[in-house]
Design a protein around this motif. Structure first.
Motif, PDB file in Angstrom:
ATOM      1  N   HIS A   1       0.843  -1.201   0.000  1.00 17.41           N
ATOM      2  CA  HIS A   1       0.000   0.000   0.000  1.00 17.41           C
ATOM      3  C   HIS A   1       0.877   1.251   0.000  1.00 17.41           C
ATOM      4  O   HIS A   1       1.895   1.314   0.696  1.00 17.41           O
ATOM      5  CB  HIS A   1      -0.917   0.008   1.226  1.00 17.41           C
ATOM      6  CG  HIS A   1      -2.054  -0.964   1.128  1.00 17.41           C
ATOM      7  ND1 HIS A   1      -3.198  -0.689   0.418  1.00 17.41           N
ATOM      8  CD2 HIS A   1      -2.208  -2.212   1.631  1.00 17.41           C
ATOM      9  CE1 HIS A   1      -4.020  -1.731   0.488  1.00 17.41           C
ATOM     10  NE2 HIS A   1      -3.441  -2.676   1.221  1.00 17.41           N
ATOM     11  N   GLU A   2       0.418   2.231  -0.740  1.00 19.48           N
ATOM     12  CA  GLU A   2       1.175   3.474  -0.832  1.00 19.48           C
ATOM     13  C   GLU A   2       1.277   4.168   0.522  1.00 19.48           C
ATOM     14  O   GLU A   2       2.267   4.835   0.816  1.00 19.48           O
ATOM     15  CB  GLU A   2       0.493   4.397  -1.853  1.00 19.48           C
ATOM     16  CG  GLU A   2       1.207   5.699  -2.098  1.00 19.48           C
ATOM     17  CD  GLU A   2       0.486   6.569  -3.113  1.00 19.48           C
ATOM     18  OE1 GLU A   2       0.791   7.766  -3.177  1.00 19.48           O
ATOM     19  OE2 GLU A   2      -0.391   6.051  -3.828  1.00 19.48           O
ATOM     20  N   CYS A   3       0.248   4.021   1.321  1.00 18.37           N
ATOM     21  CA  CYS A   3       0.264   4.613   2.659  1.00 18.37           C
ATOM     22  C   CYS A   3      -0.446   3.670   3.624  1.00 18.37           C
ATOM     23  O   CYS A   3      -1.203   2.788   3.215  1.00 18.37           O
ATOM     24  CB  CYS A   3      -0.385   5.999   2.669  1.00 18.37           C
ATOM     25  SG  CYS A   3      -2.151   5.988   2.253  1.00 18.37           S
ATOM     26  N   ILE A   4      -0.181   3.876   4.919  1.00 20.12           N
ATOM     27  CA  ILE A   4      -0.780   3.029   5.951  1.00 20.12           C
ATOM     28  C   ILE A   4      -1.495   3.919   6.974  1.00 20.12           C
ATOM     29  O   ILE A   4      -1.265   5.127   7.049  1.00 20.12           O
ATOM     30  CB  ILE A   4       0.278   2.146   6.639  1.00 20.12           C
ATOM     31  CG1 ILE A   4       1.305   3.015   7.411  1.00 20.12           C
ATOM     32  CG2 ILE A   4       1.030   1.308   5.607  1.00 20.12           C
ATOM     33  CD1 ILE A   4       1.172   2.954   8.872  1.00 20.12           C
ATOM     34  N   TRP A   5      -2.378   3.302   7.756  1.00 22.62           N
ATOM     35  CA  TRP A   5      -3.105   4.023   8.800  1.00 22.62           C
ATOM     36  C   TRP A   5      -2.460   3.760  10.154  1.00 22.62           C
ATOM     37  O   TRP A   5      -2.073   2.626  10.447  1.00 22.62           O
ATOM     38  CB  TRP A   5      -4.570   3.571   8.830  1.00 22.62           C
ATOM     39  CG  TRP A   5      -5.333   3.949   7.609  1.00 22.62           C
ATOM     40  CD1 TRP A   5      -5.403   3.254   6.434  1.00 22.62           C
ATOM     41  CD2 TRP A   5      -6.111   5.135   7.431  1.00 22.62           C
ATOM     42  NE1 TRP A   5      -6.185   3.928   5.522  1.00 22.62           N
ATOM     43  CE2 TRP A   5      -6.636   5.088   6.112  1.00 22.62           C
ATOM     44  CE3 TRP A   5      -6.433   6.213   8.242  1.00 22.62           C
ATOM     45  CZ2 TRP A   5      -7.454   6.082   5.597  1.00 22.62           C
ATOM     46  CZ3 TRP A   5      -7.242   7.214   7.731  1.00 22.62           C
ATOM     47  CH2 TRP A   5      -7.743   7.152   6.435  1.00 22.62           C
ATOM     48  N   LEU A   6      -2.355   4.806  10.966  1.00 22.19           N
ATOM     49  CA  LEU A   6      -1.847   4.659  12.331  1.00 22.19           C
ATOM     50  C   LEU A   6      -3.026   4.544  13.276  1.00 22.19           C
ATOM     51  O   LEU A   6      -3.874   5.445  13.331  1.00 22.19           O
ATOM     52  CB  LEU A   6      -0.985   5.859  12.724  1.00 22.19           C
ATOM     53  CG  LEU A   6       0.248   6.131  11.858  1.00 22.19           C
ATOM     54  CD1 LEU A   6       1.025   7.316  12.432  1.00 22.19           C
ATOM     55  CD2 LEU A   6       1.135   4.911  11.745  1.00 22.19           C
TER      56      LEU A   6
ATOM     57  N   PRO B   1       4.790   7.505   5.164  1.00 15.12           N
ATOM     58  CA  PRO B   1       3.666   7.135   4.280  1.00 15.12           C
ATOM     59  C   PRO B   1       2.406   6.827   5.079  1.00 15.12           C
ATOM     60  O   PRO B   1       1.989   5.678   5.205  1.00 15.12           O
ATOM     61  CB  PRO B   1       4.199   5.898   3.556  1.00 15.12           C
ATOM     62  CG  PRO B   1       5.114   5.259   4.545  1.00 15.12           C
ATOM     63  CD  PRO B   1       5.768   6.402   5.278  1.00 15.12           C
ATOM     64  N   VAL B   2       1.789   7.857   5.638  1.00 18.37           N
ATOM     65  CA  VAL B   2       0.625   7.702   6.517  1.00 18.37           C
ATOM     66  C   VAL B   2      -0.620   8.234   5.821  1.00 18.37           C
ATOM     67  O   VAL B   2      -0.650   9.383   5.371  1.00 18.37           O
ATOM     68  CB  VAL B   2       0.842   8.439   7.860  1.00 18.37           C
ATOM     69  CG1 VAL B   2      -0.427   8.411   8.707  1.00 18.37           C
ATOM     70  CG2 VAL B   2       2.003   7.810   8.624  1.00 18.37           C
ATOM     71  N   CYS B   3      -1.670   7.377   5.744  1.00 20.78           N
ATOM     72  CA  CYS B   3      -2.944   7.799   5.146  1.00 20.78           C
ATOM     73  C   CYS B   3      -3.725   8.695   6.100  1.00 20.78           C
ATOM     74  O   CYS B   3      -4.403   9.635   5.679  1.00 20.78           O
ATOM     75  CB  CYS B   3      -3.825   6.588   4.838  1.00 20.78           C
ATOM     76  SG  CYS B   3      -3.078   5.265   3.907  1.00 20.78           S
ATOM     77  N   GLY B   4      -3.689   8.355   7.390  1.00 23.66           N
ATOM     78  CA  GLY B   4      -4.468   9.076   8.382  1.00 23.66           C
ATOM     79  C   GLY B   4      -4.364   8.389   9.723  1.00 23.66           C
ATOM     80  O   GLY B   4      -3.592   7.433   9.908  1.00 23.66           O
ATOM     81  N   LEU B   5      -5.143   8.880  10.690  1.00 26.51           N
ATOM     82  CA  LEU B   5      -5.048   8.438  12.079  1.00 26.51           C
ATOM     83  C   LEU B   5      -6.367   7.853  12.565  1.00 26.51           C
ATOM     84  O   LEU B   5      -7.442   8.336  12.215  1.00 26.51           O
ATOM     85  CB  LEU B   5      -4.683   9.613  12.988  1.00 26.51           C
ATOM     86  CG  LEU B   5      -3.440  10.433  12.633  1.00 26.51           C
ATOM     87  CD1 LEU B   5      -3.289  11.582  13.638  1.00 26.51           C
ATOM     88  CD2 LEU B   5      -2.201   9.555  12.617  1.00 26.51           C
TER      89      LEU B   5
END
Length: 301
Positions: free
Chosen positions: A110-115, A135-139
């Motif tokens: 995945h291009e970004c991951i969720w924390l 590379p964070v999608c969101g929280l």
């Protein structure tokens, strides 16, 4: 639940975590543990045996969401990463999260991951995105304080009848730590020295200096705030402080949910404590759907 052990180079040894890849692998979350000696499954010392993070991973996998659960620097399977698990800062944990995010993005495709931060882990998540770059999608902030932790601890001590005789000492110690100063062991009642050892004092001084609401206000990405009304550690008012700091955040309040993301089975604090010690209690029914729906929601990137 099939899982793979992942590792990451730490300051002195390896950081470790458990990766679960969902069959659909539609999104991926990094689950960041809460305060103290809490392991990748959500278990630890003082009778904590809730399995909350393992249950999250299982539930999310069924929804097509992959996950990584980690052991914190200096603890459990990550014990070799640093010789003293107390000699860390929130910034250290945040740096580990940023590096895990890079590894998890690569591993999951995945291009970004969720924390997904739980309790103090929510503060770490907020700190890790402060400077951007990962590379964070969101929280996803679950049971996360909306105030500096010193203020939260003061409220928790006041609400506990058992600490009433010690409140003057507790408030004095907290006030000193909030000023960035340590307290000599001989100036701490013997019954409190385990809580305010020199190593823990150093960590608390750093921890107390961070304001979750201020960090929240500086983050512009998607965020879900998930808070239960049955939480005896963090209040709905904390969640509202986070929401007020970020107007675009989504706030979901779950009726009767405890700090361990489980429905309190009865009335009173003793009933709430069962959610900390009974791994057979499931997560509140709303938890996994709320998280999965949020991270899988179509967005323009």
């Amino acid at each position: 639940m099939a899982e793979d052990e992942l590792s990451l180079e730490g300051p002195q040894g390896l950081l470790k975590g458990a990766y679960v890849e969902a069959a659909d692998n539609r999104a991926v979350v990094l689950i960041i543990p809460g305060s103290g000696p809490t392991d990748r499954d959500g278990n630890g010392g003082n009778g904590l045996h809730a399995n909350s993070y393992r249950l999250l991973a299982e539930g999310l996998a069924e929804k097509g969401v992959s996950s990584l659960r980690i052991d914190k620097r200096g603890m459990f399977a990550s014990a070799a990463a640093i010789s003293d698990g107390n000699k860390v800062t929130v910034e250290d944990y945040a740096e580990d999260v940023r590096r895990w995010a890079e590894k998890l993005s690569s591993r999951s495709g995945h291009e970004c991951i969720w924390l997904l931060g739980h309790s103090e882990g929510g503060l770490v998540a907020l700190k890790s995105v402060e400077t951007g770059g990962a590379p964070v999608c969101g929280l996803v902030l679950t049971a996360t304080p909306g105030r500096p932790i010193g203020a939260l601890m003061r409220e928790q001590f006041k609400a506990n009848p058992g600490t009433a005789p010690l409140l003057p000492d507790l408030n004095r110690i907290l006030a000193t730590l909030e000023k960035g100063e340590t307290v000599a062991q001989e100036d701490i009642p013997p019954g409190l020295r385990w809580l305010f050892s020199p190593g823990l004092q150093a960590y608390m001084i750093n921890l107390f200096s961070h304001d979750p609401a201020r960090l929240m206000a500086s983050y512009a990405g998607p965020s879900l705030i998930l808070q239960g009304t049955g939480d005896i550690q963090v209040k709905v008012s904390d969640a509202r402080l986070l929401k007020e700091a970020a107007a675009n955040a989504t706030l979901t309040v779950v009726e009767g949910m405890s700090h361990m993301l489980k429905t309190v089975p009865g009335e009173g604090p003793d009933s709430a404590m069962e959610t900390y010690t009974n791994p057979r209690l499931p997560l509140s029914e709303a938890v996994v759907p709320a998280i999965a729906d949020f991270v899988l929601r179509p967005r323009n990137r």
